[in-house]
Design a protein around this motif. Sequence first.
Motif, mmCIF file in Angstrom:
data_model
loop_
_atom_site.group_PDB
_atom_site.id
_atom_site.type_symbol
_atom_site.label_atom_id
_atom_site.label_comp_id
_atom_site.label_asym_id
_atom_site.label_seq_id
_atom_site.Cartn_x
_atom_site.Cartn_y
_atom_site.Cartn_z
ATOM 1 N N GLU A 1 9.435 36.281 12.041
ATOM 2 C CA GLU A 1 7.920 35.657 13.138
ATOM 3 C C GLU A 1 7.052 37.126 13.230
ATOM 4 O O GLU A 1 5.954 37.284 13.995
ATOM 5 C CB GLU A 1 9.469 35.671 14.456
ATOM 6 N N PHE A 2 8.036 38.273 13.496
ATOM 7 C CA PHE A 2 7.588 39.190 13.690
ATOM 8 C C PHE A 2 6.615 40.119 12.745
ATOM 9 O O PHE A 2 6.138 40.922 13.315
ATOM 10 C CB PHE A 2 8.747 40.123 13.845
ATOM 11 N N THR A 3 6.866 39.924 11.491
ATOM 12 C CA THR A 3 6.001 40.187 10.593
ATOM 13 C C THR A 3 5.097 39.582 10.394
ATOM 14 O O THR A 3 3.669 40.353 10.469
ATOM 15 C CB THR A 3 7.188 40.110 9.109
ATOM 16 N N THR A 4 4.960 38.252 10.609
ATOM 17 C CA THR A 4 3.645 37.556 11.133
ATOM 18 C C THR A 4 3.670 38.326 11.705
ATOM 19 O O THR A 4 1.680 38.166 11.540
ATOM 20 C CB THR A 4 4.677 35.787 11.641
ATOM 21 N N ILE A 5 3.685 38.523 13.099
ATOM 22 C CA ILE A 5 3.020 39.110 13.753
ATOM 23 C C ILE A 5 2.351 40.364 13.683
ATOM 24 O O ILE A 5 1.005 40.435 14.012
ATOM 25 C CB ILE A 5 4.147 39.161 15.748
ATOM 26 N N ALA A 6 3.387 41.637 13.286
ATOM 27 C CA ALA A 6 2.492 42.413 12.836
ATOM 28 C C ALA A 6 1.770 42.975 11.661
ATOM 29 O O ALA A 6 0.608 43.313 11.740
ATOM 30 C CB ALA A 6 3.747 43.480 12.230
ATOM 31 N N LEU A 7 1.485 41.584 10.866
ATOM 32 C CA LEU A 7 0.674 41.406 9.818
ATOM 33 C C LEU A 7 -0.777 41.237 10.441
ATOM 34 O O LEU A 7 -1.943 41.752 10.201
ATOM 35 C CB LEU A 7 0.943 40.281 8.378
ATOM 36 N N PHE A 8 -0.659 39.935 11.766
ATOM 37 C CA PHE A 8 -1.406 39.923 12.135
ATOM 38 C C PHE A 8 -2.469 40.718 12.745
ATOM 39 O O PHE A 8 -3.430 40.913 12.568
ATOM 40 C CB PHE A 8 -1.345 38.456 12.883
ATOM 41 N N TYR A 9 -1.578 41.888 13.698
ATOM 42 C CA TYR A 9 -2.036 43.596 14.668
ATOM 43 C C TYR A 9 -2.962 44.377 13.407
ATOM 44 O O TYR A 9 -3.550 44.573 13.359
ATOM 45 C CB TYR A 9 -1.510 43.355 15.172
ATOM 46 N N CYS A 10 -1.841 44.147 12.069
ATOM 47 C CA CYS A 10 -2.843 44.754 11.348
ATOM 48 C C CYS A 10 -3.987 44.424 10.237
ATOM 49 O O CYS A 10 -5.113 45.163 10.488
ATOM 50 C CB CYS A 10 -1.889 44.713 9.826
ATOM 51 N N PHE A 11 -4.314 43.241 11.134
ATOM 52 C CA PHE A 11 -5.654 42.403 10.651
ATOM 53 C C PHE A 11 -7.138 42.725 11.288
ATOM 54 O O PHE A 11 -7.770 43.070 10.961
ATOM 55 C CB PHE A 11 -5.641 40.712 10.458
ATOM 56 N N ILE A 12 -5.951 42.655 12.966
ATOM 57 C CA ILE A 12 -7.509 42.114 13.696
ATOM 58 C C ILE A 12 -7.818 43.558 13.924
ATOM 59 O O ILE A 12 -9.179 43.654 14.756
ATOM 60 C CB ILE A 12 -6.939 41.014 14.546
ATOM 61 N N PHE A 13 -6.743 44.307 14.011
ATOM 62 C CA PHE A 13 -7.304 45.648 14.779
ATOM 63 C C PHE A 13 -7.448 46.480 14.002
ATOM 64 O O PHE A 13 -7.166 46.442 12.420
ATOM 65 C CB PHE A 13 -5.965 46.395 14.878
ATOM 66 N N PRO A 14 -8.155 47.856 14.173
ATOM 67 C CA PRO A 14 -9.348 48.709 12.971
ATOM 68 C C PRO A 14 -7.841 49.768 12.517
ATOM 69 O O PRO A 14 -8.091 51.187 12.205
ATOM 70 C CB PRO A 14 -10.399 49.422 13.577
ATOM 71 N N THR A 15 -6.991 48.700 11.786
ATOM 72 C CA THR A 15 -6.013 50.548 10.894
ATOM 73 C C THR A 15 -6.294 51.092 9.475
ATOM 74 O O THR A 15 -5.554 51.734 9.211
ATOM 75 C CB THR A 15 -4.403 49.122 11.099
ATOM 76 N N GLY A 16 -7.334 50.061 8.782
ATOM 77 C CA GLY A 16 -7.674 50.709 8.170
ATOM 78 C C GLY A 16 -9.052 51.665 7.907
ATOM 79 O O GLY A 16 -9.474 52.634 7.594
ATOM 80 N N ASN A 17 -9.023 51.990 9.836
ATOM 81 C CA ASN A 17 -10.607 53.285 9.610
ATOM 82 C C ASN A 17 -9.649 55.145 9.482
ATOM 83 O O ASN A 17 -10.423 56.037 9.626
ATOM 84 C CB ASN A 17 -10.844 53.030 11.393
ATOM 85 N N GLN A 18 -8.465 54.864 9.636
ATOM 86 C CA GLN A 18 -8.379 57.291 9.622
ATOM 87 C C GLN A 18 -7.029 56.447 8.161
ATOM 88 O O GLN A 18 -5.900 55.654 8.311
ATOM 89 C CB GLN A 18 -7.347 56.465 10.190
ATOM 90 N N PHE A 19 -6.682 57.885 7.646
ATOM 91 C CA PHE A 19 -5.457 57.427 6.412
ATOM 92 C C PHE A 19 -5.827 56.799 5.934
ATOM 93 O O PHE A 19 -4.686 56.023 5.489
ATOM 94 C CB PHE A 19 -4.747 58.306 7.236
#
Length: 295
Positions: free
Chosen positions: A131-149
């Motif tokens: 369940e927490f993996t699902t939550i974490a992947l969801f935030y990786c999707f909606i947040f701009p996690t690819g904007n740096q490095f």
Amino acid sequence: MIQRLLRHNLNQNNNNLWLVFLRCSVAALTLINFTAIQFDFSSIFSANAFIPPDINDVLKNPLIPSIYSIAQFAKPLMSYEAVLLAFRVLYPLALLLLLTGMFTRFSALLSLVLQLILLNSMDFYTYGLDEFTTIALFYCFIFPTGNQFSFDAHFFKKRADTTHYNKYLLLFRVHVCIAYFFSGFEKLLGYNWRNGESIWKMLHGYNMLSFVDLDFLYKTPIFLIAGWATIFLEMLYPIFMNIEKTRKYWLIGIIGFHVFIAFFMGLYFFSCMMIILNVTAYYIPYPVFRLKTIS
């Protein structure tokens, strides 16, 4: 008080590397976890699994497809084993893309969708980590996690727009705080944690270190104290993790609690995921790293 804490979070000058840490750590841990189950993959998912896929499919969430339902739909074109192999290849590939920040939004969404389908295909084997993996992947999707490095930032010259980063962090923190508060509140409602029984069972019924004999603590109040300490640690998390003077100590306590779970219950991946979420929310944003941002 709540308004003051929210205003404080929004006005902080945070280190935005927490987004990079979230993306990389979640993708890496999920990939390692998926690699770890490869030895039992056929026993869980194949047509000859311990619980046959058609039986497991009866209990699946009707809103989310399972590997078996997808295989039934694609039956004229692909066999069940071929569909299973496709998931076995696509999921780690999507996680690798997410880890490196290549097509980050797409790879995060693909990882999330595949993870949900896999979980819906193994209902009898899921636990808190999933369940927490699902939550974490969801935030990786909606947040701009690819904007740096990331490869996206390097090859597509994406510039990190930091305008809303504090709002993203606040949303993430609120979610983590709610999770801990209600986890502690649920423990408070039952007698098992209030009388220390759950701690006793954890150390004896599920003790991964069977060579550690803790029977000498039987007539001591240590289990009662540990049970109440866990309740207070979780229920007061939203308050003391957002107060500067107590944050460090509460973070150490929470990390110690999850190390304890990993050490005595063998829930290594669950503990690592929870530590990642805590470090992402309440440690990485504060230190000043002298790193050159890729833009």
